[in-house]
Design a protein around this motif. Structure first.
Motif, PDB file in Angstrom:
ATOM      1  N   TYR A  65      -3.732  17.820   9.145  1.00  0.00           N
ATOM      2  CA  TYR A  65      -4.680  17.023   8.365  1.00  0.00           C
ATOM      3  C   TYR A  65      -4.059  15.663   8.073  1.00  0.00           C
ATOM      4  N   ASN A  66      -4.784  14.607   8.413  1.00  0.00           N
ATOM      5  CA  ASN A  66      -4.255  13.273   8.173  1.00  0.00           C
ATOM      6  C   ASN A  66      -5.162  12.461   7.248  1.00  0.00           C
ATOM      7  N   ALA A  67      -6.011  13.138   6.488  1.00  0.00           N
ATOM      8  CA  ALA A  67      -6.895  12.450   5.564  1.00  0.00           C
ATOM      9  C   ALA A  67      -6.250  12.363   4.185  1.00  0.00           C
ATOM     10  N   ALA A  68      -6.647  11.353   3.428  1.00  0.00           N
ATOM     11  CA  ALA A  68      -6.117  11.162   2.079  1.00  0.00           C
ATOM     12  C   ALA A  68      -7.254  10.801   1.145  1.00  0.00           C
ATOM     13  N   CYS A  69      -7.082  11.099  -0.115  1.00  0.00           N
ATOM     14  CA  CYS A  69      -8.111  10.782  -1.106  1.00  0.00           C
ATOM     15  C   CYS A  69      -8.124   9.306  -1.468  1.00  0.00           C
ATOM     16  N   ARG A  95       0.834  -1.186   0.000  1.00  0.00           N
ATOM     17  CA  ARG A  95       0.000   0.000   0.000  1.00  0.00           C
ATOM     18  C   ARG A  95       0.873   1.241   0.000  1.00  0.00           C
ATOM     19  N   ARG A  96       0.404   2.251  -0.664  1.00  0.00           N
ATOM     20  CA  ARG A  96       1.101   3.526  -0.599  1.00  0.00           C
ATOM     21  C   ARG A  96       0.066   4.595  -0.253  1.00  0.00           C
ATOM     22  N   GLU A  97       0.474   5.511   0.573  1.00  0.00           N
ATOM     23  CA  GLU A  97      -0.443   6.540   1.050  1.00  0.00           C
ATOM     24  C   GLU A  97      -0.447   7.743   0.132  1.00  0.00           C
ATOM     25  N   ALA A  98      -1.637   8.230  -0.156  1.00  0.00           N
ATOM     26  CA  ALA A  98      -1.775   9.465  -0.914  1.00  0.00           C
ATOM     27  C   ALA A  98      -2.222  10.559   0.026  1.00  0.00           C
ATOM     28  N   GLY A  99      -1.834  11.783  -0.258  1.00  0.00           N
ATOM     29  CA  GLY A  99      -2.295  12.877   0.589  1.00  0.00           C
ATOM     30  C   GLY A  99      -1.127  13.694   1.118  1.00  0.00           C
ATOM     31  N   HIS A 135     -12.397  12.128  -8.122  1.00  0.00           N
ATOM     32  CA  HIS A 135     -10.950  12.225  -7.940  1.00  0.00           C
ATOM     33  C   HIS A 135     -10.534  12.207  -6.470  1.00  0.00           C
ATOM     34  N   CYS A 136     -11.478  11.953  -5.573  1.00  0.00           N
ATOM     35  CA  CYS A 136     -11.160  11.836  -4.141  1.00  0.00           C
ATOM     36  C   CYS A 136     -12.131  10.843  -3.535  1.00  0.00           C
ATOM     37  N   LEU A 137     -11.962   9.572  -3.853  1.00  0.00           N
ATOM     38  CA  LEU A 137     -12.946   8.538  -3.525  1.00  0.00           C
ATOM     39  C   LEU A 137     -13.144   8.351  -2.028  1.00  0.00           C
ATOM     40  N   MET A 138     -12.105   8.536  -1.237  1.00  0.00           N
ATOM     41  CA  MET A 138     -12.215   8.278   0.199  1.00  0.00           C
ATOM     42  C   MET A 138     -12.660   9.499   0.984  1.00  0.00           C
ATOM     43  N   SER A 139     -13.057  10.539   0.294  1.00  0.00           N
ATOM     44  CA  SER A 139     -13.497  11.747   1.001  1.00  0.00           C
ATOM     45  C   SER A 139     -14.844  11.550   1.680  1.00  0.00           C
ATOM     46  N   GLY A 140     -15.631  10.566   1.219  1.00  0.00           N
ATOM     47  CA  GLY A 140     -16.964  10.384   1.795  1.00  0.00           C
ATOM     48  C   GLY A 140     -17.880  11.548   1.527  1.00  0.00           C
ATOM     49  N   HIS A 141     -17.643  12.226   0.419  1.00  0.00           N
ATOM     50  CA  HIS A 141     -18.373  13.462   0.121  1.00  0.00           C
ATOM     51  C   HIS A 141     -19.834  13.165  -0.208  1.00  0.00           C
ATOM     52  N   ASN A 142     -20.753  13.729   0.576  1.00  0.00           N
ATOM     53  CA  ASN A 142     -22.185  13.540   0.371  1.00  0.00           C
ATOM     54  C   ASN A 142     -22.887  14.784  -0.157  1.00  0.00           C
ATOM     55  N   ASP A 167      -9.316  -0.236 -10.953  1.00  0.00           N
ATOM     56  CA  ASP A 167      -9.684   0.620 -12.090  1.00  0.00           C
ATOM     57  C   ASP A 167     -10.330   1.901 -11.603  1.00  0.00           C
ATOM     58  N   HIS A 168      -9.531   2.850 -11.162  1.00  0.00           N
ATOM     59  CA  HIS A 168     -10.052   4.133 -10.705  1.00  0.00           C
ATOM     60  C   HIS A 168      -9.302   5.262 -11.382  1.00  0.00           C
ATOM     61  N   ASP A 169      -9.902   6.425 -11.380  1.00  0.00           N
ATOM     62  CA  ASP A 169      -9.289   7.581 -12.027  1.00  0.00           C
ATOM     63  C   ASP A 169      -8.173   8.137 -11.145  1.00  0.00           C
ATOM     64  N   VAL A 170      -7.414   9.057 -11.697  1.00  0.00           N
ATOM     65  CA  VAL A 170      -6.325   9.686 -10.950  1.00  0.00           C
ATOM     66  C   VAL A 170      -6.901  10.386  -9.718  1.00  0.00           C
ATOM     67  N   GLN A 171      -6.288  10.166  -8.559  1.00  0.00           N
ATOM     68  CA  GLN A 171      -6.775  10.731  -7.309  1.00  0.00           C
ATOM     69  C   GLN A 171      -5.962  11.952  -6.913  1.00  0.00           C
ATOM     70  N   TYR A 172      -6.638  12.944  -6.340  1.00  0.00           N
ATOM     71  CA  TYR A 172      -5.967  14.150  -5.885  1.00  0.00           C
ATOM     72  C   TYR A 172      -5.046  13.822  -4.704  1.00  0.00           C
ATOM     73  N   PRO A 173      -4.012  14.598  -4.488  1.00  0.00           N
ATOM     74  CA  PRO A 173      -3.109  14.316  -3.359  1.00  0.00           C
ATOM     75  C   PRO A 173      -3.728  14.609  -1.996  1.00  0.00           C
ATOM     76  N   LYS A 174      -4.779  15.424  -1.941  1.00  0.00           N
ATOM     77  CA  LYS A 174      -5.381  15.747  -0.652  1.00  0.00           C
ATOM     78  C   LYS A 174      -6.813  16.207  -0.860  1.00  0.00           C
ATOM     79  N   TYR A 175      -7.569  16.270   0.250  1.00  0.00           N
ATOM     80  CA  TYR A 175      -8.930  16.789   0.219  1.00  0.00           C
ATOM     81  C   TYR A 175      -8.913  18.269  -0.143  1.00  0.00           C
ATOM     82  N   GLY A 176     -10.026  18.722  -0.683  1.00  0.00           N
ATOM     83  CA  GLY A 176     -10.196  20.145  -0.850  1.00  0.00           C
ATOM     84  C   GLY A 176     -10.651  20.789   0.449  1.00  0.00           C
ATOM     85  N   GLY A 177     -10.426  22.071   0.598  1.00  0.00           N
ATOM     86  CA  GLY A 177     -10.897  22.793   1.780  1.00  0.00           C
ATOM     87  C   GLY A 177     -10.049  22.659   3.013  1.00  0.00           C
TER      88      GLY A 177
END
Length: 371
Positions: A33-37, A2-6, A305-312, A46-56
């Motif tokens: 901030y310790n969250a990652a996309c 595993r490699r961490e993004a963010g 582009h930030c699948l783990m953000s849990g954005h609702n 098979d996922h798209d390119v992920q951003y290095p960090k959350y927005g905001g």
């Protein structure tokens, strides 16, 4: 592997919000901030390119550590209140009937009962036109003193499958078309997100979640739901309430029976020229179950582009135009009243993808054809 993004950005804005760890050497200013996309997993290749960090992730926001520390302090208050409430429930439901025991728990033990009844009384007797709400809705001030229900397509919302406008839409004849999200993609995965390496508990610190999961199980006697009392008190009280509800229903039937039959004739279930159209669709709403809780499975589309953000968060809209036909909604238990709708008039002409290329209402689809 595993490699961490963010990335960790910003500085602590309020030191009082940060947890007081004893053994860690974490620099909270650097690792606010310790969250990652995304964290790589073998079942979602098979996922798209992920951003290095959350927005905001602004410098004036508390950050993950501050939110976690405050949340745990607040949780302790609620856990203590929950413990007191369950203790009272157990004591009173097992008490004799003449002392107010039995199931369900008597309403007098609800500590906010008197306050709620006072609020209801004031609402019923309020002069709506003298309130700020009544002044805002001066044409229909009774809106301010009438219980109302609603539905929408914004997210998140509670019980999203049954609180949407889609859930009220009457299917079109023939093919049974119900407005939905046009051209929706499938979610990449519906399982839980994996642990982000940066959110692991620091070495030497207490794992609160592990402590909660390792508590000894409650004894069977305390866990068992008490379904009876020595005097059978809760059965008699429940029967009395049921009888009272039945009597109230009968009186309402006698009182409003003729009016109800009149309004039933106004429904669209019988023969009518108003037929649900097939040009309505929902746009701007994410895929999945978006209720805003930690259990939501929302917006896990391939294009995210930030699948783990849990954005609702989304402002979905039920979209139609001059070619869409009728939008017919089934409003249960409504005989008369007021219907309010939030209309967004700023959408561009031709932005309804459902009716793209249509020249006539419903694209010349008849009731018999059904599309």
């Amino acid at each position: 592997a595993r490699r961490e993004a963010g990335a960790f950005v910003g500085g602590a804005s309020n030191a009082n919000l940060l947890p007081k760890f004893k053994n860690t050497t974490i620099n909270f200013g650097e690792k606010k901030y310790n969250a990652a996309c995304w964290t790589e997993r073998i079942d979602v290749p098979d996922h798209d390119v992920q951003y290095p960090k959350y927005g905001g992730q602004a410098s004036w926001h508390p950050g993950n550590w501050g939110h976690q520390s405050s949340a745990r302090k607040i949780s302790l208050v609620f856990l203590r209140a929950l413990h007191e409430a369950l203790t009272l429930w157990e004591e009173k439901t097992t008490a004799p009937e003449d002392e107010g025991g039995g199931l369900p728990l008597d309403g007098r033990y609800w500590h906010l009962r008197e306050g709620e009844e006072e609020i209801r009384r004031k609402l019923r007797n309020a002069k709506a036109n003298q309130t700020q709400c009544g002044q805002l809705f001066s044409m229909v001030p009774r809106l301010c003193t009438t219980p109302m229900r609603g539905a929408g397509e914004w997210a998140p919302r509670r019980d999203p499958d049954r609180s949407s406008i889609r859930s009220l839409a009457k299917p079109a004849p023939g093919n049974g078309y119900v407005p939905g999200m046009l051209g929706s993609l499938e979610q990449l995965y519906v399982t839980r997100d994996v642990m982000i390496p940066g959110q692991r508990v620091p070495l030497g610190e207490v794992d609160v979640a592990m402590v909660a999961r390792s508590l000894p199980p409650m004894s069977r006697s305390r866990r068992r739901l008490l379904l009876s009392t020595p005097n059978g008190g809760h059965h008699s009280r429940r029967a009395e309430r049921s009888m009272s509800a039945t009597n109230n229903t009968r009186s309402q039937e006698e009182r409003f029976g003729s009016a109800r039959s009149y309004y039933e004739r106004r429904r669209l279930e019988g023969e009518t020229k108003i037929v649900p159209g097939q040009g309505w669709t929902v746009q701007g709403h994410p895929l999945g179950f978006c209720d805003g809780t930690s259990n939501s499975i929302c917006y896990r589309e391939k294009t995210n582009h930030c699948l783990m953000s849990g954005h609702n968060d989304a402002r979905g809209v039920m979209k139609g135009d001059g070619l869409s036909g009728w939008l017919v909604l089934r409003l249960k238990d409504v005989a008369e009243g007021l219907l309010l709708a939030r209309m967004e008039m700023y959408h561009d002409y031709g932005s309804n993808a459902r009716t793209a290329g249509w020249k006539t209402v419903n694209n010349n689809v008849t009731e018999e054809e059904g599309g």
